[in-house]
Design a protein around this motif. Structure first.
Motif, PDB file in Angstrom:
ATOM      1  N   VAL A 172       0.863  -1.181   0.000  1.00 19.55           N
ATOM      2  CA  VAL A 172       0.000   0.000   0.000  1.00 19.55           C
ATOM      3  C   VAL A 172       0.900   1.232   0.000  1.00 19.55           C
ATOM      4  O   VAL A 172       1.894   1.280   0.719  1.00 19.55           O
ATOM      5  CB  VAL A 172      -0.971   0.011   1.202  1.00 19.55           C
ATOM      6  N   MET A 173       0.567   2.199  -0.856  1.00 17.82           N
ATOM      7  CA  MET A 173       1.318   3.447  -0.951  1.00 17.82           C
ATOM      8  C   MET A 173       0.578   4.537  -0.196  1.00 17.82           C
ATOM      9  O   MET A 173      -0.629   4.726  -0.383  1.00 17.82           O
ATOM     10  CB  MET A 173       1.482   3.856  -2.422  1.00 17.82           C
ATOM     11  N   VAL A 174       1.302   5.267   0.659  1.00 20.68           N
ATOM     12  CA  VAL A 174       0.736   6.384   1.407  1.00 20.68           C
ATOM     13  C   VAL A 174       1.398   7.657   0.907  1.00 20.68           C
ATOM     14  O   VAL A 174       2.623   7.808   1.003  1.00 20.68           O
ATOM     15  CB  VAL A 174       0.968   6.219   2.923  1.00 20.68           C
ATOM     16  N   GLY A 175       0.602   8.576   0.358  1.00 24.16           N
ATOM     17  CA  GLY A 175       1.176   9.802  -0.185  1.00 24.16           C
ATOM     18  C   GLY A 175       0.177  10.939  -0.196  1.00 24.16           C
ATOM     19  O   GLY A 175      -1.022  10.723  -0.027  1.00 24.16           O
ATOM     20  N   ASP A 176       0.695  12.147  -0.422  1.00 24.98           N
ATOM     21  CA  ASP A 176      -0.152  13.344  -0.324  1.00 24.98           C
ATOM     22  C   ASP A 176      -0.492  13.963  -1.667  1.00 24.98           C
ATOM     23  O   ASP A 176      -1.189  14.982  -1.704  1.00 24.98           O
ATOM     24  CB  ASP A 176       0.528  14.405   0.550  1.00 24.98           C
ATOM     25  N   GLY A 193      -4.410   8.240   0.456  1.00 20.31           N
ATOM     26  CA  GLY A 193      -4.037   9.642   0.328  1.00 20.31           C
ATOM     27  C   GLY A 193      -4.116  10.345   1.672  1.00 20.31           C
ATOM     28  O   GLY A 193      -4.940   9.988   2.519  1.00 20.31           O
ATOM     29  N   VAL A 194      -3.250  11.326   1.875  1.00 23.17           N
ATOM     30  CA  VAL A 194      -3.259  12.104   3.119  1.00 23.17           C
ATOM     31  C   VAL A 194      -3.328  13.592   2.773  1.00 23.17           C
ATOM     32  O   VAL A 194      -2.809  14.029   1.742  1.00 23.17           O
ATOM     33  CB  VAL A 194      -2.027  11.805   3.993  1.00 23.17           C
ATOM     34  N   LEU A 195      -3.968  14.350   3.656  1.00 22.84           N
ATOM     35  CA  LEU A 195      -4.218  15.771   3.396  1.00 22.84           C
ATOM     36  C   LEU A 195      -3.287  16.690   4.180  1.00 22.84           C
ATOM     37  O   LEU A 195      -3.540  17.880   4.279  1.00 22.84           O
ATOM     38  CB  LEU A 195      -5.677  16.111   3.722  1.00 22.84           C
ATOM     39  N   CYS A 196      -2.186  16.143   4.738  1.00 22.75           N
ATOM     40  CA  CYS A 196      -1.254  16.984   5.488  1.00 22.75           C
ATOM     41  C   CYS A 196      -0.231  17.652   4.587  1.00 22.75           C
ATOM     42  O   CYS A 196       0.567  18.478   5.046  1.00 22.75           O
ATOM     43  CB  CYS A 196      -0.558  16.166   6.584  1.00 22.75           C
ATOM     44  N   GLY A 197      -0.249  17.315   3.294  1.00 25.85           N
ATOM     45  CA  GLY A 197       0.530  18.050   2.304  1.00 25.85           C
ATOM     46  C   GLY A 197      -0.391  19.032   1.616  1.00 25.85           C
ATOM     47  O   GLY A 197      -1.369  19.495   2.199  1.00 25.85           O
TER      48      GLY A 197
END
Length: 224
Positions: A172-176, A193-197
């Protein structure tokens, strides 16, 4: 309908760096703000963040276009050439996103960890040097010098999976950014997806994110 991620089948977790593990977006804002403050005072801070946010999405779009036109190899060559001209390897004191260290400690030991980034090997090593207690958990790192093609091409994810000796479907890839999501989707890996970027929820969903979190710090909660 978005397919749920089968975490019971996931064996490796791949993390992007910028905007995912480290808060370089705020560093970019501060650099722009320093130029604007002499003219606008504290209002320069607000304008700087707006400008960087407006630039971020077109920049990602440009990287994606370069990949489709097969121009990412010259882009990679130019970046490597610039790094080689530095007298010393560029290793920075990275600002780690709040809660990320606690999150990494909370990930169960049966999950293998990796980093997939467009940063150089020296910069990856610099980041890991800041977290000596966690660094051994990152079995695999894949940076700008490790594949001919850059994200959003699937090669970086594929190379990381190869080094783990795992199928991409076990990762699994975790990225912004949409660039991270496109790369993972094309490789056949799962996507968070993450929203900290500076990535926005709609563009992350369009790029194939199957789960979107407010911050990377929340990721370990998915594994409970």
């Amino acid at each position: 309908m978005t397919q749920p991620i089968p975490f019971q089948e996931i064996q490796a977790i791949l993390f992007d760096m910028d905007g995912t593990l480290i808060d370089t977006d705020d560093e970019a804002v501060e650099k722009v703000a320093r130029w604007l403050r002499p003219f606008l005072g504290e209002r320069g801070n607000v304008l700087a963040r707006w400008l960087v946010m407006k630039i971020e999405s077109p920049a990602n779009a440009l990287i994606t276009l370069a990949d489709r036109l097969h121009l990412d190899e010259p882009l990679k060559w130019f970046t490597t050439w610039r790094q080689a001209r530095r007298k010393e390897p560029f290793i920075a004191n990275f600002h780690i996103i709040p809660g990320v260290l606690e999150m990494l400690h909370a990930i169960p030991g049966n999950y293998r960890l990796g980093i997939v980034t467009t940063r150089s090997r020296h910069q990856i090593e610099g980041f890991l040097a800041q977290i000596p207690d966690l660094a051994p958990r990152f079995e695999v790192t894949c940076g700008s010098q490790d594949t001919r093609r850059l994200k959003p091409h699937p090669s970086p994810i594929q190379e990381a999976a190869r080094r783990f000796d795992l199928p991409e479907s076990a990762c699994v890839m975790v990225g912004d950014t949409s660039v991270d999501m496109h790369s993972a989707r094309r490789a056949g890996a799962w996507r968070v997806g993450v929203l900290c970027g500076f990535g926005k929820e709609p563009e992350l969903r369009r790029a194939g994110a199957q789960i979107i979190l407010g911050s990377t710090a929340d990721f370990a909660d998915l594994l409970q």
